[in-house]
Design an enzyme around this catalytic site. Structure first.
Site, PDB file in Angstrom:
ATOM      1  N   HIS A   1       0.860  -1.195   0.000  1.00  0.00           N
ATOM      2  CA  HIS A   1       0.000   0.000   0.000  1.00  0.00           C
ATOM      3  C   HIS A   1       0.892   1.239   0.000  1.00  0.00           C
ATOM      4  O   HIS A   1       1.790   1.352   0.833  1.00  0.00           O
ATOM      5  CB  HIS A   1      -0.882  -0.034   1.247  1.00  0.00           C
ATOM      6  CG  HIS A   1      -2.002   0.968   1.231  1.00  0.00           C
ATOM      7  ND1 HIS A   1      -1.780   2.324   1.165  1.00  0.00           N
ATOM      8  CD2 HIS A   1      -3.339   0.801   1.289  1.00  0.00           C
ATOM      9  CE1 HIS A   1      -2.945   2.955   1.179  1.00  0.00           C
ATOM     10  NE2 HIS A   1      -3.906   2.053   1.246  1.00  0.00           N
TER      11      HIS A   1
ATOM     12  N   THR B   1      -3.215  -0.150   9.286  1.00  0.00           N
ATOM     13  CA  THR B   1      -4.651  -0.101   9.614  1.00  0.00           C
ATOM     14  C   THR B   1      -5.290  -1.489   9.478  1.00  0.00           C
ATOM     15  O   THR B   1      -6.331  -1.651   8.851  1.00  0.00           O
ATOM     16  CB  THR B   1      -5.380   0.924   8.724  1.00  0.00           C
ATOM     17  OG1 THR B   1      -5.111   0.617   7.348  1.00  0.00           O
ATOM     18  CG2 THR B   1      -4.919   2.336   9.031  1.00  0.00           C
TER      19      THR B   1
ATOM     20  N   GLU C   1     -10.022  -5.515   2.061  1.00  0.00           N
ATOM     21  CA  GLU C   1      -8.581  -5.281   2.259  1.00  0.00           C
ATOM     22  C   GLU C   1      -8.093  -5.810   3.612  1.00  0.00           C
ATOM     23  O   GLU C   1      -6.982  -6.344   3.713  1.00  0.00           O
ATOM     24  CB  GLU C   1      -8.273  -3.785   2.131  1.00  0.00           C
ATOM     25  CG  GLU C   1      -6.809  -3.447   2.215  1.00  0.00           C
ATOM     26  CD  GLU C   1      -6.557  -1.982   1.879  1.00  0.00           C
ATOM     27  OE1 GLU C   1      -6.333  -1.671   0.703  1.00  0.00           O
ATOM     28  OE2 GLU C   1      -6.609  -1.143   2.809  1.00  0.00           O
TER      29      GLU C   1
END
Ligand code: UDP
Ligand code: MN
Length: 348
Positions: A227, A239, A297
């Site tokens: 990412h 995250t 995700e």
């Protein structure tokens, strides 16, 4: 081809030129170049046939390229290998000519899955046009466009060996559900169709464009992409889903990388296992009244933590120039975000 491919034309030129000279000259001047020409022509054919024969089946040709130097790392500024010895793909670490030949010898076919549900069909044109310029050029490609609006799929001219298949699927009213159900649909179609039609699957977001080469260097049994917002971060900053109630839960002291949900892939069977596992976890979460913080995700990150990818793509393969500029370690920006108005596009 040119001159070598057209001995008739060459002979005509020699004969017409000879007409203006005395006969003995014409014989001498005409036959010698012709003999040389024929020797070169047939000699070339003979040698090229021999060199084809001397190539073992499945072996790469003996091309000339820069030697890999044991004491000179390909990149000194970035990590190029994970602790489980999977390559991390950065510009400068691979020779595309060798890789292209290897994958061509296997007659590799690559499936590119992309979802364009509801208003997201507007992204298809640029996505497909730029994929034609940069994605797996020279290889066999099938675009699988999942959509609820088949009539709105644009007609984009495709190169040789490339085709597009429209798969009509249902939509969901929440964008989170559209995003998450990609896992279910990819796993269903992998079993029913992709296993028979392609060797590898690349699963991509549609609100993106290809801006530079994305080729067979990414292909491997299972790959994920770093990412662009987290490649410098430590694992506590990722995250990940942090609530133990979710199947996507990852504790603070675990984690290798933060992978982006918008670009992953691998062999069809590996992508089938990944998407099926993520879909099942999503269904279980729903039954337990929880939805992972970053949806599919989060589940992708959980899966790739315990099923280590065999290649990891650098953020060259997933970038947002508006947000992140163009740092010098990024030699190429290959697959990049197209700016969008989230509110306007996500609602019907
Ligand atoms: N998507 C879609 N229609 C929607 C919402 C999402 O087709 O209404 C698909 C589309 O392929 C999109 C992907 O799901 O690229 C992920 O959603 P989005 O790109 O909005 O997520 P973001 O990249 O902004 O996190
Ligand atoms: Mn997106």
């Amino acid at each position: 081809m040119g001159a070598l491919g057209n001995p008739e034309g060459s002979r005509e030129q020699l004969e017409s030129g000879a007409g203006r000279r005395p006969k003995c000259f014409s014989l001498h001047l005409g036959i010698l170049p012709l003999t040389v020409f024929l020797l070169v022509f047939f000699g070339y054919g003979f040698l090229s046939q021999r060199s084809q024969k001397s190539r073992e089946p499945g072996a790469v040709t003996r091309m000339v390229y820069a030697q890999p130097k044991v004491l000179t790392p390909s990149r000194e500024d970035v990590l190029v290998l994970t602790p489980w010895l999977a390559p991390i793909i950065w510009e400068g670490t691979f020779n595309i000519d060798i890789l292209n030949e290897q994958f061509r010898l296997l007659n590799t076919t690559i499936g590119l899955t992309v979802f364009a549900i509801k208003k997201y069909v507007v992204f298809l044109k640029l996505f497909l046009e730029t994929a034609e310029q940069h994605f797996m050029v020279g290889h066999k490609v099938i675009y699988y466009v999942f959509t609820d609006r088949p009539a709105e799929v644009p007609q984009v001219p495709l190169g040789a060996g490339r085709k597009l298949v429209v798969l009509t699927v249902r939509n969901y009213s929440r964008w989170q559900d559209v995003s998450m159900h990609r896992m279910e649909m990819i796993s269903n179609f992998s079993e029913r169709r992709f296993l028979q039609e392609v060797d590898y699957l690349v699963c991509a977001d549609v609100d993106m464009k290809f801006q530079d080469h994305v080729g067979v260097e990414i292909l491997s049994a299972l790959f994920g992409t770093l990412h662009p917002g987290f490649y410098r971060s430590s694992r506590e900053a990722f995250t990940y889903e942090r609530r133990p109630k979710s199947r996507a839960y990852i504790p603070w002291d675990k984690g290798d990388f933060y992978y982006m949900g918008a670009f992953f892939g691998g062999s069809v069977v590996e992508v089938y296992h990944l998407t099926k596992a993520c879909h099942q976890a999503i269904v279980e979460d729903k039954a337990n009244g929880i939805e992972a913080v970053w949806h599919d995700e989060s589940h992708l990150n959980k899966y790739l933590l315990y099923h280590k990818p065999t290649k990891v793509l650098s953020p060259e393969y997933m970038w947002d120039q508006q947000l992140l500029g163009w740092p010098s370690i990024m030699k190429k920006l290959r697959y990049v975000t197209v700016p969008k108005n989230h509110q306007a596009i996500r609602n019907r």
